[in-house]
Design a protein around this motif. Sequence first.
Motif, PDB file in Angstrom:
ATOM      1  N   SER A 124      46.422  16.951  30.610  1.00 12.42           N
ATOM      2  CA  SER A 124      47.788  16.810  30.095  1.00 12.42           C
ATOM      3  C   SER A 124      48.750  16.694  31.277  1.00 12.42           C
ATOM      4  O   SER A 124      48.432  17.121  32.391  1.00 12.42           O
ATOM      5  CB  SER A 124      48.165  18.008  29.226  1.00 12.42           C
ATOM      6  N   HIS A 183      47.893  18.630  34.563  1.00 12.00           N
ATOM      7  CA  HIS A 183      46.922  19.704  34.325  1.00 12.00           C
ATOM      8  C   HIS A 183      45.527  19.146  34.025  1.00 12.00           C
ATOM      9  O   HIS A 183      45.388  18.120  33.338  1.00 12.00           O
ATOM     10  CB  HIS A 183      47.316  20.533  33.101  1.00 12.00           C
ATOM     11  N   ARG A 186      40.093  18.737  29.332  1.00 14.12           N
ATOM     12  CA  ARG A 186      41.325  18.323  28.650  1.00 14.12           C
ATOM     13  C   ARG A 186      42.340  18.015  29.747  1.00 14.12           C
ATOM     14  O   ARG A 186      42.440  18.764  30.730  1.00 14.12           O
ATOM     15  CB  ARG A 186      41.855  19.432  27.759  1.00 14.12           C
ATOM     16  N   TYR A 235      42.028  20.883  32.476  1.00 10.83           N
ATOM     17  CA  TYR A 235      41.339  22.059  31.936  1.00 10.83           C
ATOM     18  C   TYR A 235      39.858  21.706  31.818  1.00 10.83           C
ATOM     19  O   TYR A 235      39.469  20.972  30.912  1.00 10.83           O
ATOM     20  CB  TYR A 235      41.863  22.401  30.540  1.00 10.83           C
TER      21      TYR A 235
HETATM   22  O1  AKG Z   1      48.783  21.449  28.801  1.00 17.50           O
HETATM   23  C1  AKG Z   1      49.660  21.388  27.954  1.00 17.50           C
HETATM   24  O2  AKG Z   1      49.573  20.673  26.965  1.00 17.50           O
HETATM   25  C2  AKG Z   1      50.907  22.234  28.074  1.00 17.50           C
HETATM   26  C3  AKG Z   1      51.056  22.898  29.402  1.00 17.50           C
HETATM   27  C4  AKG Z   1      52.249  23.788  29.438  1.00 17.50           C
HETATM   28  O3  AKG Z   1      52.605  24.415  28.483  1.00 17.50           O
HETATM   29  C5  AKG Z   1      53.034  23.904  30.670  1.00 17.50           C
HETATM   30  O4  AKG Z   1      52.677  23.308  31.694  1.00 17.50           O
HETATM   31  O5  AKG Z   1      54.075  24.609  30.637  1.00 17.50           O
END
Ligand code: AKG
Length: 259
Positions: free
Chosen positions: A202, A117, A200, A119
Amino acid sequence: MIDGTRKFHEQDVEVKKEYYSSDSTARRVRYDSNLHLYKTKGKTAYWKDSLIISGLVSGHNEPEEMPEVCRKTSLEYINHVVKLEDILLGLLSEALGLKTNHLKATECDKKQVMVCHYYPACPQPELTLGTQKHTDPVFLTIVLQDQSGGLQVMCDNQWADVTPIEHGLVVNIGDLLQILSNDKFVSAIHRVVVKKVGPRISVACFFNGVSTPPKLYGPIKELISEENPPLYKDFPLVDYVTKFFSKPLDKTGLDLFRL
Ligand SMILES: O=C(O)CCC(=O)C(=O)O
Ligand SMILES: [Fe+2]
């Protein structure tokens, strides 16, 4: 892995668009914006882009299918995560009073999907979210987050920040492990808020289990007794996932399978 994710997302849009698809069945490696907008017929747009890589471990994926900028890192990273998953499933089995290999024997560690991800900085964070309130419709999720913060978990009816720990990982119990454990483990309700500064980054690795019928999942028989009757019916995973995504994302899917 954080760096590999950044490199993918910060490429020229012309390169990324080769991977773009909002249809999760269309390709094993795809780039999407607003992950759930179409799937949950969402009314809200979220503030994130995602690179979704499936079939990494089960060999259904040719390495060439993966974006070159993060190919090597992704393959290395998923190997580490799968080893960690083995250890965690052993510990969780023991915590349920079962043999160490019990959960692994249910093949709940199968069908891994890695979602990277990104953001971006958001000029008006109060108007949107990075990821809406939800639980994960999987067994376990292992999340690597950068130091930006923004991930929150529901605790005693309040949102609590999951403060990033350098080199630390976040492990979420998913809905399916709650079902298998007959509510001994509880699926984590979480969301991601966005900030004026960013991005951000992740990386969430999901463990989905075997989705091809006739395999059925339900509360583990060894945990069931007269005093602890099963709280859920047995079902093929495909039913859970279909029903999960046909309801609003912020509503629990567990009740649809509760007895
Ligand atoms: O970006 C995050 O820290 C969590 C993302 C999330 O909850 C997901 O991909 O289901
Ligand atoms: Fe999640």
